[in-house]
Design a protein around this motif. Structure first.
Motif, PDB file in Angstrom:
ATOM      1  N   VAL A  18     -94.402   8.415  -8.114  1.00 46.32           N
ATOM      2  CA  VAL A  18     -93.923   8.296  -6.737  1.00 46.32           C
ATOM      3  C   VAL A  18     -93.745   6.823  -6.393  1.00 46.32           C
ATOM      4  N   ARG A  19     -92.783   6.559  -5.530  1.00 54.42           N
ATOM      5  CA  ARG A  19     -92.527   5.207  -5.031  1.00 54.42           C
ATOM      6  C   ARG A  19     -92.199   5.321  -3.544  1.00 54.42           C
ATOM      7  N   GLY A  20     -92.782   4.431  -2.749  1.00 55.94           N
ATOM      8  CA  GLY A  20     -92.488   4.403  -1.321  1.00 55.94           C
ATOM      9  C   GLY A  20     -93.153   5.495  -0.507  1.00 55.94           C
ATOM     10  N   ALA A  21     -94.239   6.062  -1.007  1.00 55.38           N
ATOM     11  CA  ALA A  21     -94.960   7.124  -0.296  1.00 55.38           C
ATOM     12  C   ALA A  21     -96.150   6.547   0.456  1.00 55.38           C
ATOM     13  N   LYS A  22     -96.635   7.288   1.417  1.00 53.20           N
ATOM     14  CA  LYS A  22     -97.860   6.928   2.137  1.00 53.20           C
ATOM     15  C   LYS A  22     -98.948   7.925   1.772  1.00 53.20           C
ATOM     16  N   ILE A  23    -100.153   7.418   1.598  1.00 49.82           N
ATOM     17  CA  ILE A  23    -101.293   8.280   1.277  1.00 49.82           C
ATOM     18  C   ILE A  23    -101.835   8.884   2.569  1.00 49.82           C
ATOM     19  N   THR A  24    -101.941  10.212   2.578  1.00 52.48           N
ATOM     20  CA  THR A  24    -102.444  10.918   3.759  1.00 52.48           C
ATOM     21  C   THR A  24    -103.859  11.437   3.573  1.00 52.48           C
ATOM     22  N   GLU A  25    -104.336  11.468   2.317  1.00 51.36           N
ATOM     23  CA  GLU A  25    -105.693  11.939   2.036  1.00 51.36           C
ATOM     24  C   GLU A  25    -106.173  11.328   0.724  1.00 51.36           C
ATOM     25  N   VAL A  26    -107.459  10.970   0.694  1.00 48.56           N
ATOM     26  CA  VAL A  26    -108.105  10.481  -0.522  1.00 48.56           C
ATOM     27  C   VAL A  26    -109.407  11.263  -0.662  1.00 48.56           C
ATOM     28  N   TYR A  37    -108.387  12.181  -6.209  1.00 48.09           N
ATOM     29  CA  TYR A  37    -106.989  12.491  -5.971  1.00 48.09           C
ATOM     30  C   TYR A  37    -106.536  11.918  -4.644  1.00 48.09           C
ATOM     31  N   VAL A  38    -105.225  11.750  -4.550  1.00 43.37           N
ATOM     32  CA  VAL A  38    -104.595  11.331  -3.308  1.00 43.37           C
ATOM     33  C   VAL A  38    -103.501  12.342  -2.987  1.00 43.37           C
ATOM     34  N   LYS A  39    -103.286  12.576  -1.710  1.00 41.43           N
ATOM     35  CA  LYS A  39    -102.126  13.334  -1.257  1.00 41.43           C
ATOM     36  C   LYS A  39    -101.174  12.319  -0.653  1.00 41.43           C
ATOM     37  N   VAL A  40     -99.899  12.447  -1.006  1.00 38.85           N
ATOM     38  CA  VAL A  40     -98.905  11.502  -0.527  1.00 38.85           C
ATOM     39  C   VAL A  40     -97.853  12.224   0.294  1.00 38.85           C
ATOM     40  N   SER A  41     -97.262  11.464   1.211  1.00 41.92           N
ATOM     41  CA  SER A  41     -96.201  11.960   2.070  1.00 41.92           C
ATOM     42  C   SER A  41     -94.988  11.059   1.894  1.00 41.92           C
ATOM     43  N   GLY A  42     -93.840  11.681   1.706  1.00 40.14           N
ATOM     44  CA  GLY A  42     -92.605  10.921   1.560  1.00 40.14           C
ATOM     45  C   GLY A  42     -92.476  10.307   0.190  1.00 40.14           C
ATOM     46  N   GLY A  43     -91.593   9.325   0.105  1.00 37.62           N
ATOM     47  CA  GLY A  43     -91.352   8.637  -1.144  1.00 37.62           C
ATOM     48  C   GLY A  43     -90.391   9.392  -2.038  1.00 37.62           C
ATOM     49  N   THR A  44     -90.199   8.847  -3.233  1.00 33.31           N
ATOM     50  CA  THR A  44     -89.327   9.467  -4.217  1.00 33.31           C
ATOM     51  C   THR A  44     -90.087   9.605  -5.531  1.00 33.31           C
ATOM     52  N   GLY A  45     -89.701  10.595  -6.305  1.00 31.28           N
ATOM     53  CA  GLY A  45     -90.334  10.833  -7.595  1.00 31.28           C
ATOM     54  C   GLY A  45     -90.841  12.254  -7.690  1.00 31.28           C
ATOM     55  N   PRO A  46     -91.264  12.648  -8.888  1.00 29.55           N
ATOM     56  CA  PRO A  46     -91.675  14.035  -9.103  1.00 29.55           C
ATOM     57  C   PRO A  46     -92.922  14.457  -8.318  1.00 29.55           C
ATOM     58  N   CYS A  47     -93.713  13.516  -7.838  1.00 30.93           N
ATOM     59  CA  CYS A  47     -94.936  13.870  -7.097  1.00 30.93           C
ATOM     60  C   CYS A  47     -94.831  13.554  -5.609  1.00 30.93           C
ATOM     61  N   ALA A  68    -108.448   1.410  -8.855  1.00 30.72           N
ATOM     62  CA  ALA A  68    -107.431   2.350  -8.378  1.00 30.72           C
ATOM     63  C   ALA A  68    -107.928   3.101  -7.145  1.00 30.72           C
ATOM     64  N   PHE A  69    -109.192   3.521  -7.159  1.00 31.17           N
ATOM     65  CA  PHE A  69    -109.755   4.213  -6.001  1.00 31.17           C
ATOM     66  C   PHE A  69    -109.783   3.280  -4.786  1.00 31.17           C
ATOM     67  N   SER A  70    -110.175   2.026  -4.989  1.00 30.65           N
ATOM     68  CA  SER A  70    -110.207   1.055  -3.897  1.00 30.65           C
ATOM     69  C   SER A  70    -108.813   0.792  -3.335  1.00 30.65           C
ATOM     70  N   ILE A  71    -107.839   0.678  -4.219  1.00 25.94           N
ATOM     71  CA  ILE A  71    -106.458   0.456  -3.765  1.00 25.94           C
ATOM     72  C   ILE A  71    -105.959   1.663  -2.988  1.00 25.94           C
ATOM     73  N   ALA A  72    -106.274   2.862  -3.460  1.00 30.36           N
ATOM     74  CA  ALA A  72    -105.869   4.074  -2.748  1.00 30.36           C
ATOM     75  C   ALA A  72    -106.477   4.115  -1.346  1.00 30.36           C
ATOM     76  N   LEU A  73    -107.756   3.773  -1.227  1.00 30.39           N
ATOM     77  CA  LEU A  73    -108.391   3.730   0.093  1.00 30.39           C
ATOM     78  C   LEU A  73    -107.741   2.684   0.992  1.00 30.39           C
ATOM     79  N   SER A  74    -107.473   1.527   0.440  1.00 32.71           N
ATOM     80  CA  SER A  74    -106.829   0.461   1.213  1.00 32.71           C
ATOM     81  C   SER A  74    -105.454   0.894   1.701  1.00 32.71           C
TER      82      SER A  74
END
Length: 103
Positions: A18-26, A37-47, A68-74
């Protein structure tokens, strides 16, 4: 030579989930496994608009997995966009890279 060029060009784009998505849940684990895991909203790509899992045993190192977990939270807290890769294949399970942008 042509076969090598085709293989290299395929690998250059292979794995971008995915590219250009926002994380809605971690979440710190999924199904009681050694992953997060992360849930993402929007963006492009298979996920895009889906769930992406990061497994500890798929990471290059334990510190890389923790980062990676820290970056996802940020990214979730700052509402920044993310780019996530799985260098092995294009499935949403076993991601190994995440970057944030758009602060």
């Amino acid at each position: 030579m042509l076969a090598i060029s085709i293989a290299l060009s395929f690998n250059a784009v292979s794995g971008e989930l995915v590219r250009g998505a926002k994380i809605t849940e971690v979440a710190n684990t999924g199904a009681n496994k050694d992953n997060f895991y992360v849930k993402v909203s929007g963006g492009t790509g298979p996920c895009a608009n889906g769930q992406i899992e990061f497994y500890a045993n798929a990471a290059p190192s334990s510190s890389s997995y923790d980062q990676a977990f820290s970056i996802a939270l940020s990214a979730a807290m700052s509402k920044a966009t993310v780019r996530i890769y799985n260098y092995d294949n294009d499935t949403c399970h076993g991601a190994q890279f995440i970057s944030i942008s758009g602060f």
